[in-house]
Motif scaffolding. Structure first.
Motif, PDB file in Angstrom:
ATOM      1  N   GLY A  33       0.792  -1.225   0.000  1.00 52.84           N
ATOM      2  CA  GLY A  33       0.000   0.000   0.000  1.00 52.84           C
ATOM      3  C   GLY A  33       0.822   1.271   0.000  1.00 52.84           C
ATOM      4  N   LYS A  34       2.145   1.143  -0.021  1.00 50.57           N
ATOM      5  CA  LYS A  34       3.012   2.312   0.002  1.00 50.57           C
ATOM      6  C   LYS A  34       2.752   3.202  -1.212  1.00 50.57           C
ATOM      7  N   GLY A  35       2.520   4.481  -0.956  1.00 50.66           N
ATOM      8  CA  GLY A  35       2.237   5.428  -2.023  1.00 50.66           C
ATOM      9  C   GLY A  35       0.761   5.607  -2.310  1.00 50.66           C
ATOM     10  N   TRP A  36      -0.085   4.737  -1.736  1.00 49.99           N
ATOM     11  CA  TRP A  36      -1.528   4.804  -1.987  1.00 49.99           C
ATOM     12  C   TRP A  36      -2.315   5.202  -0.738  1.00 49.99           C
ATOM     13  N   GLY A  37      -1.641   5.695   0.289  1.00 52.02           N
ATOM     14  CA  GLY A  37      -2.320   6.017   1.545  1.00 52.02           C
ATOM     15  C   GLY A  37      -3.349   7.122   1.457  1.00 52.02           C
ATOM     16  N   ALA A  38      -3.278   7.938   0.404  1.00 54.79           N
ATOM     17  CA  ALA A  38      -4.248   9.027   0.254  1.00 54.79           C
ATOM     18  C   ALA A  38      -5.589   8.545  -0.293  1.00 54.79           C
ATOM     19  N   VAL A  39      -5.653   7.265  -0.697  1.00 52.53           N
ATOM     20  CA  VAL A  39      -6.937   6.663  -1.073  1.00 52.53           C
ATOM     21  C   VAL A  39      -7.532   6.057   0.189  1.00 52.53           C
ATOM     22  N   GLY A  40      -8.809   6.274   0.425  1.00 51.74           N
ATOM     23  CA  GLY A  40      -9.416   5.756   1.641  1.00 51.74           C
ATOM     24  C   GLY A  40     -10.864   5.378   1.464  1.00 51.74           C
ATOM     25  N   ARG A  41     -11.407   4.787   2.510  1.00 50.74           N
ATOM     26  CA  ARG A  41     -12.826   4.444   2.533  1.00 50.74           C
ATOM     27  C   ARG A  41     -13.615   5.571   3.154  1.00 50.74           C
ATOM     28  N   LEU A  42     -14.703   5.931   2.519  1.00 54.04           N
ATOM     29  CA  LEU A  42     -15.626   6.911   3.050  1.00 54.04           C
ATOM     30  C   LEU A  42     -16.772   6.158   3.706  1.00 54.04           C
ATOM     31  N   GLU A  43     -16.772   6.146   5.044  1.00 56.30           N
ATOM     32  CA  GLU A  43     -17.801   5.430   5.791  1.00 56.30           C
ATOM     33  C   GLU A  43     -19.067   6.273   5.887  1.00 56.30           C
ATOM     34  N   ILE A  44     -20.210   5.635   5.655  1.00 59.67           N
ATOM     35  CA  ILE A  44     -21.473   6.364   5.586  1.00 59.67           C
ATOM     36  C   ILE A  44     -22.433   5.853   6.647  1.00 59.67           C
ATOM     37  N   ASP A  45     -22.324   6.409   7.842  1.00 59.75           N
ATOM     38  CA  ASP A  45     -23.290   6.156   8.912  1.00 59.75           C
ATOM     39  C   ASP A  45     -23.479   4.665   9.200  1.00 59.75           C
ATOM     40  N   GLY A  46     -22.438   3.865   9.011  1.00 60.92           N
ATOM     41  CA  GLY A  46     -22.551   2.436   9.256  1.00 60.92           C
ATOM     42  C   GLY A  46     -23.438   1.712   8.276  1.00 60.92           C
ATOM     43  N   ARG A  47     -23.839   2.390   7.190  1.00 59.12           N
ATOM     44  CA  ARG A  47     -24.790   1.812   6.244  1.00 59.12           C
ATOM     45  C   ARG A  47     -24.133   1.429   4.928  1.00 59.12           C
TER      46      ARG A  47
END
Length: 267
Positions: A33-47
């Motif tokens: 994952g080195k170099g890709w840390g700026a990509v992330g999961r957007l969590e939406i109210d547990g849904r």
């Protein structure tokens, strides 16, 4: 401009259907994952969840439709959303709450025309606190893609939500009305994923995954072109007055195709 004259059909996946994973490489270890840390999961109210990527220490680029409840058409409470940069195996490099969200001024949630919706399906999230971490470097953006551009997509999705996956064995099939048609492998949760231009030893975001569709029987991804929409979203964000997020509601009364590309439970 590349023109692609064809009829698109939305490809809706039933819950529990597996995605094709050919050409996907999991980034489940720190080295991968080195170099890709700026990509992330957007969590939406547990849904549910979407994918997003930092374009500034306090700005996340994602798809506009991720901000809406698909059942009601109403915008989600930003206070119940969280961006998890570099999310991998139950931990993130950084956790941030959302201060403000700005969608493209012409985006209308639930709009029937797939191409119109996709060409404006862009949002920028402003974080309460900037992410300043040596392992997380925001990505620059590229002006546009062309047919034959070397591209890659980093995304989370159903069946691979624990860590991001990288696919670079896909191509630009064409462009129509500010929307790229890509051969990339995406699934529920990939909404908002960055499409990278991988050329000249540089990695830049050139578009954002908006929807999954069928083109002449083949599965394709539709992605919002940044040169068509990003500056307009940034201009709205620069305005001091709040901007109303619009939707066509109630969705239950509409004969909509449900073309937005989200998980069955919201993201």
């Amino acid at each position: 401009m590349i023109r692609l004259f064809a009829t698109f059909f939305v490809f809706l996946l039933a819950s529990g259907v597996s995605a094709q994973t050919a050409g996907l490489r999991s980034l489940e270890t720190g080295e991968q994952g080195k170099g890709w840390g700026a990509v992330g999961r957007l969590e939406i109210d547990g849904r549910g969840f979407c994918t997003g990527a930092l374009i500034a220490p306090d700005k996340v680029l994602t798809a506009a439709h991720c901000l809406f409840d698909r059942h009601t058409g109403q915008a989600f409470d930003l206070g119940k959303m969280e961006f998890r940069a570099g999310w991998r195996n139950g931990r993130a490099e950084a956790y941030r709450t959302i201060r403000r969200a700005t969608v493209h001024p012409d985006y209308v949630f639930g709009q029937d025309d797939l191409m119109t919706r996709s060409q404006n399906d862009l949002a920028i999230l402003e974080l309460h606190h900037a992410i300043r971490n040596t392992r997380i470097e925001p990505f620059e953006t590229a002006p546009r893609l062309r047919k034959g551009s070397k591209i890659g997509v980093v995304s989370y999705a159903v069946g691979r939500e624990a860590a991001p996956s990288f696919q670079e064995a896909c191509e630009v099939l064409g462009r129509q009305r500010g929307v790229y048609v890509l051969s990339c492998d995406i699934d529920f949760g990939s909404s908002g994923a960055p499409v990278f231009l991988l050329e000249n030893d540089e990695v830049k975001i050139a578009s954002v995954v908006a929807a999954k569709a069928q083109l002449k029987g083949d599965k394709v991804a539709l992605a919002t072109a940044l040169d068509f929409a990003l500056e307009e979203v940034q201009a709205v964000m620069a305005q001091p007055a709040p901007v109303t997020i619009r939707s066509q509601t109630p969705l239950q009364q509409r004969n909509s195709t449900g073309a937005k590309f989200v998980r069955p439970n919201g993201g």
